[in-house]
Design a protein around this motif. Structure first.
Motif, PDB file in Angstrom:
ATOM      1  N   ILE A 289       0.839  -1.308  -0.336  1.00  0.00           N
ATOM      2  CA  ILE A 289       0.002   0.596   0.041  1.00  0.00           C
ATOM      3  C   ILE A 289       0.798   2.198  -0.442  1.00  0.00           C
ATOM      4  O   ILE A 289       1.903   0.852   0.664  1.00  0.00           O
ATOM      5  N   SER A 290       0.315   2.149  -0.467  1.00  0.00           N
ATOM      6  CA  SER A 290       1.235   3.588  -0.503  1.00  0.00           C
ATOM      7  C   SER A 290       0.755   4.293   0.294  1.00  0.00           C
ATOM      8  O   SER A 290      -0.432   4.378   1.458  1.00  0.00           O
ATOM      9  N   ASP A 291       1.198   5.414   0.270  1.00  0.00           N
ATOM     10  CA  ASP A 291       1.617   6.472   1.712  1.00  0.00           C
ATOM     11  C   ASP A 291      -0.160   7.180   1.791  1.00  0.00           C
ATOM     12  O   ASP A 291      -0.776   7.192   3.148  1.00  0.00           O
ATOM     13  N   SER A 292      -0.577   7.410   0.597  1.00  0.00           N
ATOM     14  CA  SER A 292      -2.017   8.426   0.572  1.00  0.00           C
ATOM     15  C   SER A 292      -2.979   7.197   0.921  1.00  0.00           C
ATOM     16  O   SER A 292      -3.903   7.595   1.640  1.00  0.00           O
ATOM     17  N   GLU A 293      -2.716   5.726   0.280  1.00  0.00           N
ATOM     18  CA  GLU A 293      -3.872   4.623   1.041  1.00  0.00           C
ATOM     19  C   GLU A 293      -3.544   4.808   1.643  1.00  0.00           C
ATOM     20  O   GLU A 293      -4.921   3.997   2.297  1.00  0.00           O
ATOM     21  N   LEU A 294      -2.309   4.919   2.823  1.00  0.00           N
ATOM     22  CA  LEU A 294      -2.289   4.367   3.943  1.00  0.00           C
ATOM     23  C   LEU A 294      -3.530   5.051   4.977  1.00  0.00           C
ATOM     24  O   LEU A 294      -3.603   4.720   5.871  1.00  0.00           O
ATOM     25  N   ALA A 295      -3.741   6.667   4.567  1.00  0.00           N
ATOM     26  CA  ALA A 295      -3.590   7.915   5.229  1.00  0.00           C
ATOM     27  C   ALA A 295      -5.614   7.643   4.781  1.00  0.00           C
ATOM     28  O   ALA A 295      -6.541   7.535   5.541  1.00  0.00           O
ATOM     29  N   ASP A 296      -5.476   6.701   3.758  1.00  0.00           N
ATOM     30  CA  ASP A 296      -7.051   6.763   3.708  1.00  0.00           C
ATOM     31  C   ASP A 296      -7.908   6.038   3.912  1.00  0.00           C
ATOM     32  O   ASP A 296      -8.860   5.922   5.224  1.00  0.00           O
ATOM     33  N   ALA A 297      -6.926   4.235   4.145  1.00  0.00           N
ATOM     34  CA  ALA A 297      -7.277   3.274   5.485  1.00  0.00           C
ATOM     35  C   ALA A 297      -7.508   4.216   6.713  1.00  0.00           C
ATOM     36  O   ALA A 297      -8.454   3.240   7.614  1.00  0.00           O
ATOM     37  N   ALA A 298      -6.192   4.638   7.117  1.00  0.00           N
ATOM     38  CA  ALA A 298      -6.705   5.121   8.311  1.00  0.00           C
ATOM     39  C   ALA A 298      -8.292   5.914   8.431  1.00  0.00           C
ATOM     40  O   ALA A 298      -8.692   5.677   9.689  1.00  0.00           O
ATOM     41  N   ARG A 299      -8.406   6.899   7.920  1.00  0.00           N
ATOM     42  CA  ARG A 299     -10.003   7.476   7.872  1.00  0.00           C
ATOM     43  C   ARG A 299     -10.482   5.897   7.738  1.00  0.00           C
ATOM     44  O   ARG A 299     -11.808   6.263   8.225  1.00  0.00           O
TER      45      ARG A 299
END
Ligand code: SAM
Length: 327
Positions: A289-299
């Motif tokens: 997973i990319s960093d921006s996808e990881l932030a989406d996952a956190a949300r």
């Protein structure tokens, strides 16, 4: 996109309890069965790099505080190296540690240099024989760890005591005097029905409202305040620096102000201590997973946070031991 993590009930999440292992070198009878061996395996644990990626994603969304916990966090190898990586994450302003202090004597100096500011130590008894009965551990080691931390200037040092009827509830005053003498903060905790062990301990349940009334008969209490953003309600003993916190998940829950989530050692995020709602980060991390996808996952994870625990209404519900969730 908002830089804050707001759950479905309007609460801002800004605090992560980060469990670095589900293993522990003690066996508190209300937490882990003596012969328990069903721990996760090291390959299931998030690596330090994986942990740092997850925390960085959450920090980019407003998480500011991390408490490193377990199991017993000090049994995870090279913990100071992880702490120092966490300390470098932009946005993380408060790094603290929950420990049983058994090996704090050896590790406190390194942990302090790595960035741990505040320490919570679990201590259920000041009597060596009783301490051994409750935890299977050695009180001298814990005292050594505690005093080393004090000498190094960790501030505040909070003592967490799970208060249990017929087990240690006759030590309230001794613990108060010990904490006044050493300039520690004291917190009493109600037992929670987590796993079979926690439910067994429920027969020793003590309502902390009664304990507070009892303390008020002996000492003059004034309102207290402590930094930390946690659930304890504090009073101070007049004429001393001692703050006493009461953590009352059963007699007076504090879910409406809950600002935290828990990341277990295997990358499972538990959205509530007393519910099964969870989000798995490890498969995503290992799938690249990319960093921006990881932030989406956190949300996405935060959207799963339930309104409240139901320890009182459904005490049979939680099969996980506290040690697995990250206390
Ligand atoms: N090993 C570290 C420590 O001792 O602080 C961190 C993890 S430990 C699971 C965190 C806290 O959870 C300890 O203070 C422990 O006493 C508490 N705890 C464990 N099981 C509990 C239960 N069933 N009810 C209330 N507190 C519990």
């Amino acid at each position: 996109m908002s830089k804050h993590l707001i759950d479905p009930f309007g609460r801002t999440v800004e605090y992560i309890r980060l469990s670095v292992t589900d293993r522990c070198d003690l066996r508190c009878f209300y937490c882990l069965p003596v012969k328990y061996r069903d721990f996760s395996e090291p390959e299931e644990w998030l690596t330090f790099d994986e942990i740092v990626r997850v925390i960085r994603a959450f920090a980019s969304l407003g998480v500011q505080r991390i408490r490193v916990t377990g199991g017993e966090p000090l049994v995870r190898k090279n913990l100071p190296a992880l702490v120092s990586q966490l300390n470098d994450i932009p946005g993380i302003e408060d790094l603290s540690l929950s420990t049983n202090a058994v090996s704090l004597g050896k590790q406190a100096t390194e942990l302090k240099s790595a960035g741990i500011g505040r320490i919570n130590v679990s201590l259920d008894s000041l009597r060596a024989d009783r301490f051994k009965r409750i935890t299977k551990g050695n009180l001298d080691k814990v005292m050594n760890g505690l005093m080393t931390a004090k000498q190094l200037g960790f501030d505040p040092i909070k003592i967490n005591m799970v208060l249990m009827k017929g087990v240690n509830d006759d030590e309230v005053e001794d613990m108060i005097e010990f904490c006044i003498e050493n300039n520690f903060t004291l917190r009493f905790i109600e037992t929670m029905p987590m796993g079979d062990t926690g439910r067994t301990a429920a027969s020793h349940y003590v309502n902390l409202q009664d304990v507070k009334n009892h303390i008020a008969e002996r000492y003059e209490l004034i309102p207290g305040v402590m930094p930390g953003g946690g659930p304890a309600r504090y009073v101070q003993i007049a004429g001393t620096d001692l703050n006493i916190g009461f953590i009352t998940p059963i007699s007076q829950h504090f879910c409406e102000t809950c600002n935290r989530v828990r990341l277990a050692a295997d990358g499972t995020m538990y959205l509530c201590l007393g519910q099964e709602h969870k989000f798995e980060f490890r498969p995503l991390l290992r799938a690249g997973i990319s960093d921006s996808e990881l932030a989406d996952a956190a949300r996405e994870a935060i959207k799963l946070k339930p309104e409240r625990h139901e320890f009182k209404e459904k005490p049979q519900q939680i099969v996980r031991f506290m040690s697995k969730t990250g206390g």
